[in-house]
Design a protein around this motif. Structure first.
Motif, PDB file in Angstrom:
ATOM      1  N   THR A 185     -40.694  51.713  15.004  1.00 31.22           N
ATOM      2  CA  THR A 185     -41.403  51.359  13.771  1.00 31.22           C
ATOM      3  C   THR A 185     -41.205  49.870  13.526  1.00 31.22           C
ATOM      4  O   THR A 185     -40.066  49.398  13.407  1.00 31.22           O
ATOM      5  CB  THR A 185     -40.880  52.162  12.576  1.00 31.22           C
ATOM      6  N   ALA A 186     -42.303  49.127  13.489  1.00 26.83           N
ATOM      7  CA  ALA A 186     -42.269  47.689  13.219  1.00 26.83           C
ATOM      8  C   ALA A 186     -43.005  47.453  11.909  1.00 26.83           C
ATOM      9  O   ALA A 186     -44.228  47.660  11.840  1.00 26.83           O
ATOM     10  CB  ALA A 186     -42.910  46.910  14.360  1.00 26.83           C
ATOM     11  N   GLU A 187     -42.297  47.030  10.891  1.00 27.86           N
ATOM     12  CA  GLU A 187     -42.913  46.945   9.565  1.00 27.86           C
ATOM     13  C   GLU A 187     -42.474  45.691   8.821  1.00 27.86           C
ATOM     14  O   GLU A 187     -41.352  45.214   8.939  1.00 27.86           O
ATOM     15  CB  GLU A 187     -42.573  48.187   8.734  1.00 27.86           C
ATOM     16  N   LYS A 188     -43.439  45.135   8.093  1.00 27.26           N
ATOM     17  CA  LYS A 188     -43.214  44.011   7.199  1.00 27.26           C
ATOM     18  C   LYS A 188     -42.674  42.787   7.915  1.00 27.26           C
ATOM     19  O   LYS A 188     -41.857  42.037   7.369  1.00 27.26           O
ATOM     20  CB  LYS A 188     -42.293  44.433   6.046  1.00 27.26           C
ATOM     21  N   ASN A 189     -43.134  42.583   9.144  1.00 25.99           N
ATOM     22  CA  ASN A 189     -42.786  41.363   9.863  1.00 25.99           C
ATOM     23  C   ASN A 189     -43.858  40.309   9.611  1.00 25.99           C
ATOM     24  O   ASN A 189     -45.030  40.624   9.396  1.00 25.99           O
ATOM     25  CB  ASN A 189     -42.635  41.671  11.349  1.00 25.99           C
ATOM     26  N   GLY A 190     -43.465  39.022   9.673  1.00 29.10           N
ATOM     27  CA  GLY A 190     -44.353  37.967   9.230  1.00 29.10           C
ATOM     28  C   GLY A 190     -45.584  37.772  10.077  1.00 29.10           C
ATOM     29  O   GLY A 190     -46.641  37.387   9.566  1.00 29.10           O
ATOM     30  N   ASN A 191     -45.510  38.043  11.374  1.00 27.72           N
ATOM     31  CA  ASN A 191     -46.652  37.818  12.244  1.00 27.72           C
ATOM     32  C   ASN A 191     -47.064  39.137  12.906  1.00 27.72           C
ATOM     33  O   ASN A 191     -47.869  39.876  12.365  1.00 27.72           O
ATOM     34  CB  ASN A 191     -46.312  36.746  13.285  1.00 27.72           C
TER      35      ASN A 191
END
Length: 358
Positions: free
Chosen positions: A148-154
């Protein structure tokens, strides 16, 4: 000793000398035994365990929150979290190492002379990194699964200069740009790269600027993904460079209600209501997808859209068939290109640009 006993002994000796009576080899068991599991608990260093690992080892994280960035350069290494409770990696208080300084969570990096092979990253949450949750460069047979990859800037999960990857069963949500991003390179202008069969499947993409971007690549399969709540769901991006982007397969994806608004950028107009968009691609199959309720008034809005790339490269010889494309605006199928050889057939749709494709 009787003659019969003598004969039996002779047979046993012959069998031993010819190998017929030998025990099976134990090499697989020995090889398996040499693989080490390095266990890490919250408060301990993931990077220290990764640095101590050898090819074939696993680094297993207990449930909890870890505050650091991690760089993997060892081939055939597995980094995985717990399947019982969440294992979360977030930025540390002080950036230490190139991965952290660049603003990434997990970095899998090889070199031009020696791409890192066979790395697996699974069952982790990567959250709140300034740039990318997972960044991979110069890899071969990378597997990212259950992340789960979430709320990263790019980007949530991103890779470049990589071949034969499998990105499956991941969740990418609320990232600043693309949830999933795969590209030939990000810092040079080059032709499309043949990935050798990269697979992007069974991922859920929501709340991002773009759900999935596939840029300047060939030989990629995108299937059984769900994209909803993004400004745009799927972008296949090429340009005038050679080899051209294309030779892809986009099948059995569910793309619905990608109606978030994103303002324009120097390269793109504002985005809203874009389902599957092809720009500057060739020889790509878009088939058996459900594309519904994507609505907007951007030049890129619509269910399945062919559009010139930002440098004017045309789509050519693409096949769009057997899709269900309904209730999209401003059109279900839109060919806003002048490229040759693109075909639309067997699709279920209501409105097309130009008319007559439904």
């Amino acid at each position: 000793m009787t003659k019969r006993q003598i004969a039996l002994v002779a047979c046993a000796v012959a069998a031993a000398t010819t190998g017929l009576g030998a025990a099976p080899p134990i090499v697989p068991e020995a090889a398996s035994a040499s693989r080490t599991v390095h266990r890490v608990k919250p408060g301990e260093s993931i990077q220290r365990a990764v640095d101590a690992a050898r090819p074939g080892d696993s680094v297993v994280l207990s449930p909890g929150t870890y505050r650091e960035s991690v760089t993997i350069t060892t081939p055939n290494l597995t980094l995985r979290g717990s399947s019982a409770s969440p294992t979360v990696i977030v930025p540390g208080k002080a950036a230490s190492g190139a991965c952290a300084v660049a603003g990434h969570g997990v970095c899998v990096t090889g070199t031009a002379q020696r791409p890192v092979e066979g790395v697996t990253v699974r069952t982790l949450t990567l959250r709140n990194f300034a740039r990318n949750g997972l960044w991979a460069s110069r890899t071969d047979r990378l597997t990212v699964r259950g992340v789960t990859a979430e709320k990263n800037g790019n980007w949530g999960i991103a890779q470049e200069r990589s071949v034969r990857s499998v990105l499956s069963h991941n969740t990418a949500r609320d990232n600043g740009d693309a949830g999933l991003f795969v590209s030939n390179t990000t810092d040079t202008e080059e032709g499309a790269v043949d990935t050798g069969g990269t697979e992007i499947s069974h991922n859920r993409l929501s709340g991002n600027r773009i759900g999935l971007t596939v840029r300047r690549l060939r030989n990629v399969t995108v299937d059984h993904n769900e994209a909803t709540g993004n400004c745009a769901a799927v972008f296949v991006v090429g340009d005038e460079s050679t080899p051209r982007a294309g030779a892809m397969r986009l099948r059995h994806n569910h793309v619905h209600a990608n109606n978030k608004y994103c303002p324009k950028t120097p390269r793109l107009p504002f985005l809203q209501g874009s389902g599957i968009v092809l720009t500057g691609a060739e020889e790509t199959l878009v088939a058996d997808n459900r594309v519904e309720d994507n609505k907007g008034t951007s030049p890129l809005s619509g269910g399945i859209v062919l559009f010139k790339s930002f440098v004017g490269a045309l789509n050519e010889r693409n096949e769009i068939r057997d899709n269900v494309v309904l209730r999209n605006g401003t059109a279900d199928l839109a060919d806003r290109d002048t490229g040759a050889g693109n075909s639309f057939r067997g699709n279920t749709c209501g409105v097309s640009e130009p008319a007559g494709m439904c």
